[in-house]
Motif scaffolding. Structure first.
Motif, PDB file in Angstrom:
ATOM      1  N   SER A  54       0.808  -1.218   0.000  1.00  0.00           N
ATOM      2  CA  SER A  54       0.000   0.000   0.000  1.00  0.00           C
ATOM      3  C   SER A  54       0.842   1.269   0.000  1.00  0.00           C
ATOM      4  N   TRP A  55       2.155   1.137   0.215  1.00  0.00           N
ATOM      5  CA  TRP A  55       3.037   2.290   0.300  1.00  0.00           C
ATOM      6  C   TRP A  55       3.875   2.506  -0.956  1.00  0.00           C
ATOM      7  N   GLU A  56       4.184   1.429  -1.673  1.00  0.00           N
ATOM      8  CA  GLU A  56       5.236   1.471  -2.685  1.00  0.00           C
ATOM      9  C   GLU A  56       5.013   2.507  -3.779  1.00  0.00           C
ATOM     10  N   ASP A  57       3.877   2.483  -4.441  1.00  0.00           N
ATOM     11  CA  ASP A  57       3.635   3.397  -5.559  1.00  0.00           C
ATOM     12  C   ASP A  57       3.673   4.853  -5.117  1.00  0.00           C
ATOM     13  N   LYS A  58       3.094   5.133  -3.952  1.00  0.00           N
ATOM     14  CA  LYS A  58       3.082   6.513  -3.450  1.00  0.00           C
ATOM     15  C   LYS A  58       4.487   6.973  -3.102  1.00  0.00           C
ATOM     16  N   LEU A  59       5.279   6.076  -2.555  1.00  0.00           N
ATOM     17  CA  LEU A  59       6.655   6.414  -2.215  1.00  0.00           C
ATOM     18  C   LEU A  59       7.462   6.730  -3.462  1.00  0.00           C
ATOM     19  N   VAL A  60       7.301   5.928  -4.496  1.00  0.00           N
ATOM     20  CA  VAL A  60       8.007   6.165  -5.760  1.00  0.00           C
ATOM     21  C   VAL A  60       7.584   7.496  -6.368  1.00  0.00           C
ATOM     22  N   ASP A  61       6.291   7.786  -6.350  1.00  0.00           N
ATOM     23  CA  ASP A  61       5.800   9.044  -6.913  1.00  0.00           C
ATOM     24  C   ASP A  61       6.404  10.251  -6.189  1.00  0.00           C
ATOM     25  N   ARG A  62       6.492  10.173  -4.872  1.00  0.00           N
ATOM     26  CA  ARG A  62       7.073  11.284  -4.100  1.00  0.00           C
ATOM     27  C   ARG A  62       8.547  11.463  -4.454  1.00  0.00           C
ATOM     28  N   ALA A  63       9.254  10.361  -4.596  1.00  0.00           N
ATOM     29  CA  ALA A  63      10.683  10.427  -4.917  1.00  0.00           C
ATOM     30  C   ALA A  63      10.908  10.993  -6.313  1.00  0.00           C
ATOM     31  N   LEU A  64      10.073  10.602  -7.264  1.00  0.00           N
ATOM     32  CA  LEU A  64      10.206  11.091  -8.644  1.00  0.00           C
ATOM     33  C   LEU A  64       9.978  12.595  -8.744  1.00  0.00           C
ATOM     34  N   ALA A  65       9.236  13.143  -7.800  1.00  0.00           N
ATOM     35  CA  ALA A  65       8.928  14.575  -7.836  1.00  0.00           C
ATOM     36  C   ALA A  65      10.094  15.437  -7.360  1.00  0.00           C
ATOM     37  N   LEU A  66      11.124  14.812  -6.781  1.00  0.00           N
ATOM     38  CA  LEU A  66      12.267  15.575  -6.282  1.00  0.00           C
ATOM     39  C   LEU A  66      13.122  16.080  -7.440  1.00  0.00           C
ATOM     40  N   LYS A  67      13.673  17.280  -7.283  1.00  0.00           N
ATOM     41  CA  LYS A  67      14.502  17.875  -8.326  1.00  0.00           C
ATOM     42  C   LYS A  67      15.975  17.765  -7.951  1.00  0.00           C
ATOM     43  N   VAL A  68      16.743  17.137  -8.846  1.00  0.00           N
ATOM     44  CA  VAL A  68      18.183  16.984  -8.651  1.00  0.00           C
ATOM     45  C   VAL A  68      18.899  18.056  -9.459  1.00  0.00           C
TER      46      VAL A  68
END
Length: 239
Positions: free
Chosen positions: A39-53
């Motif tokens: 229940s956490w995985e997809d949301k966690l990935v989405d949050r990480a993808l939103a980060l700007k490097v």
């Protein structure tokens, strides 16, 4: 824990796990999901993808480069050994390119799941923007996993249950304990209290311990009884 506030916990995991490109001694590097990760995985990935490097100097930067080419090579090696050992790479940040800094030492947010305690990525501190995800069936199992780890800097629990928080606080064997707090280092309010291989010496470097280092201690033992005025008047007290 399964009852943790989803949005608040995800924000904390992403900020602490990837902030500073993961190059912090008290970064959240490993997460144990009690009851399962699904229940956490997809949301966690989405949050990480939103980060700007970026190079780290831009106002909207979320994380910058790692400290050196050697550091990046080490991080990539640990990621690869994890994959070869059976971990699942759900987000791979190794090939990220930052425009204008094509030869920089950049690592994007990386998430590994199905991590086990015998993997090198778990036993060695990665020191990069890599979040290791493990699973446990119960809080008891999660606590055992943490207490078997050789390092004892800190650990946090995310839950709405006071009973779970109390159990964690009592049974966990680390120096810094967080309850719904990602990085449990309240400097300089309290001492940095790591345990076992994560701490050397007999005094901490700040707060009460540092004050005691520069203080001469006086011990006073007291017992109070009622005294009549004549007892006080006849006493030979030093002036």
């Amino acid at each position: 824990m399964p009852d943790a506030s989803v949005d608040a916990t995800l924000d904390v995991l992403v900020a602490s796990g990837f902030g500073g490109a993961g190059q912090k001694c008290m970064v959240i590097s490993t997460v144990i999901f009690v009851g399962g990760l699904t229940s956490w995985e997809d949301k966690l990935v989405d949050r990480a993808l939103a980060l700007k490097v970026t190079a780290g100097m831009e106002p909207d930067a979320d994380l910058g480069p790692v400290i050196s080419k050697q550091a990046k090579e080490r991080i990539c090696r640990l990621i690869q050994t994890a994959v070869e050992g059976g971990a699942k790479l759900v987000l791979d940040g190794r090939s990220i390119v930052v425009p204008g800094y094509e030869h920089g030492n950049f690592m994007g947010p990386t998430i590994l799941t199905d991590v086990t305690t015998d993997m090198e990525c778990y036993k060695e501190e990665i020191f990069g923007p890599v979040l290791l995800c493990m699973q446990a069936d119960s809080i008891e199992e999660a606590i055992k996993i943490i207490n078997r780890n050789k390092c004892r800097n800190g650990a946090s629990i995310f839950t709405k249950s006071g009973a779970a928080a109390r159990k964690f606080q009592t049974e966990i064997e680390v120096g810094q304990v967080g309850i719904n707090v990602p990085v449990s280092v309240p400097l300089p309010v309290s001492s940095f209290t790591s345990l076992k291989p994560s701490f050397a010496g007999n005094l901490n470097f700040d707060s009460k311990a540092s004050i005691q280092f520069y203080t001469q201690i006086k011990t006073v033992s007291q017992q109070w009884k009622d005294l009549v005025s004549s007892d006080i008047a006849s006493s030979h007290l030093p002036e």
